[in-house]
Design a protein around this motif. Structure first.
Motif, mmCIF file in Angstrom:
data_model
loop_
_atom_site.group_PDB
_atom_site.id
_atom_site.type_symbol
_atom_site.label_atom_id
_atom_site.label_comp_id
_atom_site.label_asym_id
_atom_site.label_seq_id
_atom_site.Cartn_x
_atom_site.Cartn_y
_atom_site.Cartn_z
ATOM 1 N N THR A 1 -6.588 1.782 -1.849
ATOM 2 C CA THR A 1 -5.340 0.995 -1.843
ATOM 3 C C THR A 1 -4.951 0.587 -3.254
ATOM 4 O O THR A 1 -3.951 -0.019 -3.484
ATOM 5 C CB THR A 1 -5.464 -0.260 -0.964
ATOM 6 N N ILE B 1 -2.023 4.300 3.684
ATOM 7 C CA ILE B 1 -1.848 3.976 5.104
ATOM 8 C C ILE B 1 -2.279 5.170 5.961
ATOM 9 O O ILE B 1 -2.964 5.017 6.970
ATOM 10 C CB ILE B 1 -0.383 3.560 5.389
ATOM 11 N N MET C 1 0.844 -1.189 0.000
ATOM 12 C CA MET C 1 0.000 0.000 0.000
ATOM 13 C C MET C 1 0.886 1.249 0.000
ATOM 14 O O MET C 1 1.980 1.217 0.533
ATOM 15 C CB MET C 1 -0.876 0.022 1.253
ATOM 16 N N SER C 2 0.355 2.315 -0.544
ATOM 17 C CA SER C 2 1.147 3.546 -0.566
ATOM 18 C C SER C 2 1.071 4.217 0.801
ATOM 19 O O SER C 2 0.177 3.937 1.598
ATOM 20 C CB SER C 2 0.580 4.495 -1.619
ATOM 21 N N GLU C 3 2.014 5.124 1.048
ATOM 22 C CA GLU C 3 2.008 5.874 2.303
ATOM 23 C C GLU C 3 0.702 6.645 2.448
ATOM 24 O O GLU C 3 0.156 6.781 3.544
ATOM 25 C CB GLU C 3 3.190 6.847 2.335
#
Lengths: 89, 167
Positions: free
Chosen positions: A89, A6, A1-3
């Protein structure tokens, strides 16, 4: 998942925690208000049947009160947000 | 790395959500019982009104703490589950999976296990922390269990990136 994803999950949790804290404050206030309806003597709670009966009824009351001020709705919305979060996501 | 979710994964995620409903509604029930039990003890113990107010505020305030902890942990568990599902799909396609222990930077609230995870502690088990192989991640999770209120999780990285940062 990318920052970013998150972070979106964490922000979503923070949003609900803020709402929970508001509900928690209301429950505290309601509980203290109830306490003040109990019979006392010289500033102390009386261990009378009347007081104990009120206390027993308070369990069901506070549960219903939490529903009324939006606790169950909050749980529903918390779950309903999941598909949108998953899309990120 | 972008998540890979397939139709069949919906059931897995739905199960997590149903657990959330049960747990969060359970917290409400527990709070009502806890406040009543506390009030009973105060009444039978002839507590002073001032003492009772403080005690009731405390027991009622537990709701916020428990529910907030649950909400925080639930969202990070969901996020981690999506990463783990993605890792499973990558493995099905024949790829290796590697992770970075990722989240809030080190501060005075960081737990000892997270200090290790972030690569600031010394642990022979995780020599490349914050970068982990699949086995190291499994070992870390088995060693430290469910980390309530944790602000970190394992995020997928590519094999090339793993090799670059650990070489």
């Amino acid at each position: 998942m990318s920052e970013t994803s998150i972070k979106a999950f964490q922000d979503n949790a923070d949003h609900y925690i803020n709402l929970i804290n508001k509900i928690g404050k209301k429950v505290q206030r309601e509980s203290v208000a109830f306490l003040k309806t109990l019979d006392t003597e010289d500033g102390h709670l009386l261990p009378s049947n009347a007081n104990l009966e009120k206390v027993l009824l308070f369990q069901a009351y506070i549960k219903k009160y939490m529903e009324t001020i939006g606790y169950d709705d909050l749980v529903e919305k918390f779950i309903a947000d999941v598909p949108e979060l998953v899309k990120l996501t | 790395m972008k998540a890979i979710l397939k139709q069949a994964d919906a059931a897995n995620l739905a199960l997590l959500q149903s657990i959330d409903v049960d747990e969060l509604l359970g917290i409400k029930d527990q709070l009502a019982i806890s406040v009543k039990t506390n009030l009973q003890a105060l009444v039978t113990g002839k507590a002073s009104l001032i003492e009772a107010v403080i005690s009731v505020e405390k027991s009622a305030g537990v709701l916020s703490q428990h529910a907030a902890t649950y909400i925080n942990t639930s969202r990070s568990t969901l996020s981690q589950r999506i990463t783990d599902i993605t890792a499973g799909h990558l493995k099905e396609e024949g790829g290796g999976v590697f992770y970075e222990y990722f989240g809030s930077p080190l501060d005075d609230r960081t737990r000892p296990e997270c200090v290790i995870g972030l690569g600031h502690g010394s642990s022979a088990n995780y020599p490349n922390a914050p970068y982990f192989t699949e086995d190291e991640k499994a070992s870390f999770e088995a060693e430290f269990g469910l980390r309530w209120n944790c602000r970190h999780e394992f995020n997928l990285i590519t094999e090339a990136y793993y090799k670059k940062v650990t070489s």
